[in-house]
Design a protein around this motif. Sequence first.
Motif, PDB file in Angstrom:
ATOM      1  N   ILE A 162     -14.508  12.901 -19.425  1.00  0.00           N
ATOM      2  CA  ILE A 162     -13.328  13.773 -19.543  1.00  0.00           C
ATOM      3  C   ILE A 162     -12.041  13.010 -19.790  1.00  0.00           C
ATOM      4  N   SER A 163     -12.046  11.677 -19.585  1.00  0.00           N
ATOM      5  CA  SER A 163     -10.774  10.958 -19.674  1.00  0.00           C
ATOM      6  C   SER A 163     -10.405  10.696 -21.122  1.00  0.00           C
ATOM      7  N   ARG A 164      -9.128  10.757 -21.392  1.00  0.00           N
ATOM      8  CA  ARG A 164      -8.635  10.468 -22.730  1.00  0.00           C
ATOM      9  C   ARG A 164      -8.091   9.055 -22.826  1.00  0.00           C
ATOM     10  N   SER A 165      -7.613   8.549 -21.698  1.00  0.00           N
ATOM     11  CA  SER A 165      -7.101   7.176 -21.722  1.00  0.00           C
ATOM     12  C   SER A 165      -7.344   6.555 -20.360  1.00  0.00           C
ATOM     13  N   ASN A 166      -7.248   5.250 -20.314  1.00  0.00           N
ATOM     14  CA  ASN A 166      -7.489   4.565 -19.055  1.00  0.00           C
ATOM     15  C   ASN A 166      -6.444   4.885 -18.003  1.00  0.00           C
ATOM     16  N   SER A 167      -5.289   5.379 -18.440  1.00  0.00           N
ATOM     17  CA  SER A 167      -4.256   5.707 -17.463  1.00  0.00           C
ATOM     18  C   SER A 167      -4.606   6.971 -16.673  1.00  0.00           C
ATOM     19  N   ASP A 168      -5.716   7.611 -17.066  1.00  0.00           N
ATOM     20  CA  ASP A 168      -6.210   8.761 -16.302  1.00  0.00           C
ATOM     21  C   ASP A 168      -6.910   8.359 -15.007  1.00  0.00           C
ATOM     22  N   TYR A 169      -7.195   7.055 -14.831  1.00  0.00           N
ATOM     23  CA  TYR A 169      -8.113   6.665 -13.765  1.00  0.00           C
ATOM     24  C   TYR A 169      -7.707   7.100 -12.344  1.00  0.00           C
ATOM     25  N   ALA A 200       0.832  -1.200   0.000  1.00  0.00           N
ATOM     26  CA  ALA A 200       0.000   0.000   0.000  1.00  0.00           C
ATOM     27  C   ALA A 200       0.858   1.237   0.000  1.00  0.00           C
ATOM     28  N   ASN A 201       0.246   2.321  -0.384  1.00  0.00           N
ATOM     29  CA  ASN A 201       0.898   3.618  -0.363  1.00  0.00           C
ATOM     30  C   ASN A 201       2.178   3.690  -1.169  1.00  0.00           C
ATOM     31  N   ASN A 202       2.243   2.857  -2.218  1.00  0.00           N
ATOM     32  CA  ASN A 202       3.373   3.003  -3.134  1.00  0.00           C
ATOM     33  C   ASN A 202       3.320   4.385  -3.763  1.00  0.00           C
ATOM     34  N   GLU A 203       4.412   5.037  -3.741  1.00  0.00           N
ATOM     35  CA  GLU A 203       4.488   6.359  -4.345  1.00  0.00           C
ATOM     36  C   GLU A 203       3.982   6.290  -5.792  1.00  0.00           C
ATOM     37  N   GLY A 204       3.110   7.157  -6.149  1.00  0.00           N
ATOM     38  CA  GLY A 204       2.693   7.241  -7.545  1.00  0.00           C
ATOM     39  C   GLY A 204       1.651   6.237  -7.973  1.00  0.00           C
ATOM     40  N   ASP A 205       1.228   5.348  -7.075  1.00  0.00           N
ATOM     41  CA  ASP A 205       0.227   4.353  -7.463  1.00  0.00           C
ATOM     42  C   ASP A 205      -1.074   4.675  -6.731  1.00  0.00           C
ATOM     43  N   MET A 206      -1.935   5.446  -7.426  1.00  0.00           N
ATOM     44  CA  MET A 206      -3.136   5.986  -6.782  1.00  0.00           C
ATOM     45  C   MET A 206      -4.049   4.883  -6.276  1.00  0.00           C
ATOM     46  N   LEU A 207      -4.055   3.753  -7.014  1.00  0.00           N
ATOM     47  CA  LEU A 207      -4.953   2.663  -6.663  1.00  0.00           C
ATOM     48  C   LEU A 207      -4.625   2.105  -5.285  1.00  0.00           C
ATOM     49  N   ARG A 208      -3.372   2.261  -4.882  1.00  0.00           N
ATOM     50  CA  ARG A 208      -2.964   1.650  -3.622  1.00  0.00           C
ATOM     51  C   ARG A 208      -2.933   2.629  -2.449  1.00  0.00           C
ATOM     52  N   LYS A 209      -3.465   3.814  -2.642  1.00  0.00           N
ATOM     53  CA  LYS A 209      -3.659   4.711  -1.503  1.00  0.00           C
ATOM     54  C   LYS A 209      -4.593   4.015  -0.532  1.00  0.00           C
ATOM     55  N   SER A 210      -4.252   3.986   0.721  1.00  0.00           N
ATOM     56  CA  SER A 210      -5.025   3.116   1.599  1.00  0.00           C
ATOM     57  C   SER A 210      -5.436   3.793   2.896  1.00  0.00           C
ATOM     58  N   ILE A 211      -6.419   3.161   3.545  1.00  0.00           N
ATOM     59  CA  ILE A 211      -6.793   3.575   4.893  1.00  0.00           C
ATOM     60  C   ILE A 211      -6.288   2.519   5.874  1.00  0.00           C
ATOM     61  N   LYS A 212      -6.287   2.877   7.157  1.00  0.00           N
ATOM     62  CA  LYS A 212      -5.831   1.964   8.185  1.00  0.00           C
ATOM     63  C   LYS A 212      -7.029   1.189   8.754  1.00  0.00           C
TER      64      LYS A 212
END
Lengths: 230, 230
Positions: free
Chosen positions: A184-191, A79-91
């Motif tokens: 508004i998204s142009r590509s899936n990497s916008d997610y 979790a909380n890998n820098e730059g990986d929004m999907l892995r932003k986490s709660i405790k």
Amino acid sequence: MIRVVLVEPEGEYNVGFIARLCKNYEIDELYIVNPRCDVKKAIPFSAKGSDILDKAVIVSSYIEAIQDIDLKIATSSIANNEGDMLRKSIKPWEIDIDDNKKIAIIFGRESVGLTRQEIYAADFLVFIPASEKYPTLNLSHAVSIILYEIWKKRKETKNQNIVAVSPEPLRFIGEYSEKIFRQISRSNSDYPMFVAVKRSLLQGVRDNEEAWAIVRFLRKVYMKLLHQNE
Amino acid sequence: MIRVVLVEPEGEYNVGFIARLCKNYEIDELYIVNPRCDVKKAIPFSAKGSDILDKAVIVSSYIEAIQDIDLKIATSSIANNEGDMLRKSIKPWEIDIDDNKKIAIIFGRESVGLTRQEIYAADFLVFIPASEKYPTLNLSHAVSIILYEIWKKRKETKNQNIVAVSPEPLRFIGEYSEKIFRQISRSNSDYPMFVAVKRSLLQGVRDNEEAWAIVRFLRKVYMKLLHQNE
């Protein structure tokens, strides 16, 4: 209502221990997606939780296990890998328990956890703090800590009369955020943008009035964007 | 210094899992009093904690395992029996951690726990809250919860230094929310929608990375709405 969802568990002992934990912490439902082990062999490890194993719902797809759920909470030891929004986490202690909602706590495979796809389908990601040198807990021990924290929260908050947010506006917030994102998204990497907005809104909203106001805002934005693209 | 003491453990898998947990939570020492199982067979369950098993100290008496300890904390799934002073207990989160003390957390047998004598020799008794209908956790799961709570206490209090969100993206979130609102609102009485969205986003956002992702989302929505009105 709380459901524990195990995705493709590999070890009988873990499945048995988890059934026991579901009994220890009065979990309502146990769903198992595509077990990779013999669930019958889990019985000796379930002790007085064997009835939980008898009642466990075995399904063949992840979607089946979560489709009727209001709040889907995925778990990960990464979790909380820098730059990986999907892995932003709660405790674990930040999980918001609301007895009016159907909540699923989702645990991945012993070997590789949940896929990014599976995490993406959830509303939140929970990460259990542990040593940075070796943060990977065994599956059933991760379950024990999460269920224990939820138990604490349920018992502590029962008398506190917290104003709850209903599942319906929360679902709309998720849906309209995604619909706007598609416009508004142009590509899936916008997610990551979408994940950040949805998660912050769900985390920050305080009551039903506020939740419905957000829904109105998002719907108006969406309708206007849609109209434009016609 | 924290030592985990297992008194006459009966299951290899529990001993292995506990070694892994000691690694997950940076426990300094593992002592095992009279193991009733083959500690070598515990190795597969210890995963990357096998070095903890190698270094584990096997002793033949309870006293040996605790005599040099400053603070002895016994654990039990039976607690707070009316009139039984010995079983008056504290909760896991009430354990007082002091890095200058030698602390032992003592766990009893899977079958019968610790004897009254063994509890009497300790300074505190910890009880893990769980369902009254079935409060007995499996041994290694009780260990996981206690070690997790101690970890929280040691870490969370140490660096309370929460990563703050910078004022700049927060200002942008406020500005773009308002700009979008101006595009979609029909009258000033609509403003609660804007307030709800802005407040929830500001309340829910967790760090700078997430904040900037939200700014990008809002800016894209705004630019698209603006373009439409030209």
